[in-house]
Design a protein around this motif. Sequence first.
Motif, PDB file in Angstrom:
ATOM      1  N   THR A  77      41.443  45.114  62.768  1.00  5.87           N
ATOM      2  CA  THR A  77      40.543  44.312  63.612  1.00  5.87           C
ATOM      3  C   THR A  77      39.429  45.147  64.234  1.00  5.87           C
ATOM      4  O   THR A  77      38.492  44.588  64.796  1.00  5.87           O
ATOM      5  N   GLY A  78      39.559  46.470  64.184  1.00  4.26           N
ATOM      6  CA  GLY A  78      38.565  47.348  64.805  1.00  4.26           C
ATOM      7  C   GLY A  78      38.800  47.560  66.290  1.00  4.26           C
ATOM      8  O   GLY A  78      37.980  48.179  66.966  1.00  4.26           O
ATOM      9  N   GLN A  79      39.913  47.067  66.787  1.00  9.96           N
ATOM     10  CA  GLN A  79      40.236  47.185  68.215  1.00  9.96           C
ATOM     11  C   GLN A  79      40.324  48.653  68.640  1.00  9.96           C
ATOM     12  O   GLN A  79      41.070  49.438  68.055  1.00  9.96           O
ATOM     13  N   ARG A  80      39.522  49.046  69.625  1.00 10.70           N
ATOM     14  CA  ARG A  80      39.472  50.379  70.245  1.00 10.70           C
ATOM     15  C   ARG A  80      39.060  51.512  69.288  1.00 10.70           C
ATOM     16  O   ARG A  80      39.194  52.680  69.642  1.00 10.70           O
ATOM     17  N   ILE A  81      38.547  51.189  68.122  1.00 16.95           N
ATOM     18  CA  ILE A  81      38.118  52.239  67.185  1.00 16.95           C
ATOM     19  C   ILE A  81      36.950  53.014  67.780  1.00 16.95           C
ATOM     20  O   ILE A  81      36.886  54.245  67.661  1.00 16.95           O
ATOM     21  N   ASP A  82      36.033  52.312  68.457  1.00 14.91           N
ATOM     22  CA  ASP A  82      34.898  53.010  69.086  1.00 14.91           C
ATOM     23  C   ASP A  82      35.389  53.988  70.147  1.00 14.91           C
ATOM     24  O   ASP A  82      34.891  55.109  70.259  1.00 14.91           O
ATOM     25  N   ARG A  83      36.415  53.599  70.907  1.00 13.39           N
ATOM     26  CA  ARG A  83      36.986  54.507  71.913  1.00 13.39           C
ATOM     27  C   ARG A  83      37.701  55.686  71.263  1.00 13.39           C
ATOM     28  O   ARG A  83      37.733  56.785  71.819  1.00 13.39           O
ATOM     29  N   LEU A  84      38.289  55.447  70.091  1.00  8.20           N
ATOM     30  CA  LEU A  84      38.950  56.542  69.365  1.00  8.20           C
ATOM     31  C   LEU A  84      37.927  57.604  68.986  1.00  8.20           C
ATOM     32  O   LEU A  84      38.173  58.800  69.170  1.00  8.20           O
ATOM     33  N   TYR A  85      36.769  57.176  68.493  1.00 11.04           N
ATOM     34  CA  TYR A  85      35.734  58.151  68.129  1.00 11.04           C
ATOM     35  C   TYR A  85      35.220  58.895  69.361  1.00 11.04           C
ATOM     36  O   TYR A  85      34.959  60.095  69.295  1.00 11.04           O
ATOM     37  N   GLU A  86      35.085  58.198  70.464  1.00 10.76           N
ATOM     38  CA  GLU A  86      34.685  58.862  71.715  1.00 10.76           C
ATOM     39  C   GLU A  86      35.728  59.899  72.119  1.00 10.76           C
ATOM     40  O   GLU A  86      35.386  61.009  72.558  1.00 10.76           O
ATOM     41  N   MET A  87      37.006  59.550  71.959  1.00 10.59           N
ATOM     42  CA  MET A  87      38.095  60.471  72.307  1.00 10.59           C
ATOM     43  C   MET A  87      38.096  61.680  71.375  1.00 10.59           C
ATOM     44  O   MET A  87      38.353  62.805  71.818  1.00 10.59           O
ATOM     45  N   ILE A  88      37.787  61.475  70.104  1.00 11.54           N
ATOM     46  CA  ILE A  88      37.721  62.590  69.153  1.00 11.54           C
ATOM     47  C   ILE A  88      36.662  63.596  69.600  1.00 11.54           C
ATOM     48  O   ILE A  88      36.900  64.807  69.635  1.00 11.54           O
ATOM     49  N   VAL A  89      35.488  63.097  69.984  1.00 10.97           N
ATOM     50  CA  VAL A  89      34.405  63.971  70.450  1.00 10.97           C
ATOM     51  C   VAL A  89      34.831  64.694  71.733  1.00 10.97           C
ATOM     52  O   VAL A  89      34.615  65.904  71.886  1.00 10.97           O
TER      53      VAL A  89
END
Length: 177
Positions: free
Chosen positions: A69-81
Amino acid sequence: MIDATEGFTEQDSKVAGIAMEQGKACIIAVNKWDAVEKDGNTMKEFREKLAVDFSFISYAPIMFISAKTGQRIDRLYEMIVFVHSQNSMRISTGKLNEVLASATARVQPPTDKGRRLKIYYMTQASTRPPTFVFFVNRADLFHFSYQRYLENQIREIFGLDGTPVRFIIRERGEGKM
């Protein structure tokens, strides 16, 4: 990455253990979160169970995502950075020694048979993972529990989320000819 429908497995533990031994930064991503039946405490309970299962990498943040669903994927990338920046962090010797002075004033270094550990100073030797060198009078007095205490103090002040921290203990004069 953990499958939320299966939960923690032995393979997850092995992969995390290898990452820790290699000094790699980690994020525990719990995928398929959309497929889990939830109530008001599901995430909290799952997080608490994972904290126990992954106690050996307690520094790793836990994120609940859904690739479908893409849920929290954007936050995952932010966390990776963010975790990459923590893993690459360089801390000045002056700031480290301020934290060290404060920590040793609060909790005295250990003693053994009348001999007290003296930590002369510490410095950061490298990044990825952050590696700190302690210069001491006697390395055998630098007990693991005191090292853990100092690691917690460093993490409290500087963060270092998602990254292991390594300590190198050197006795004064060691390595000199």
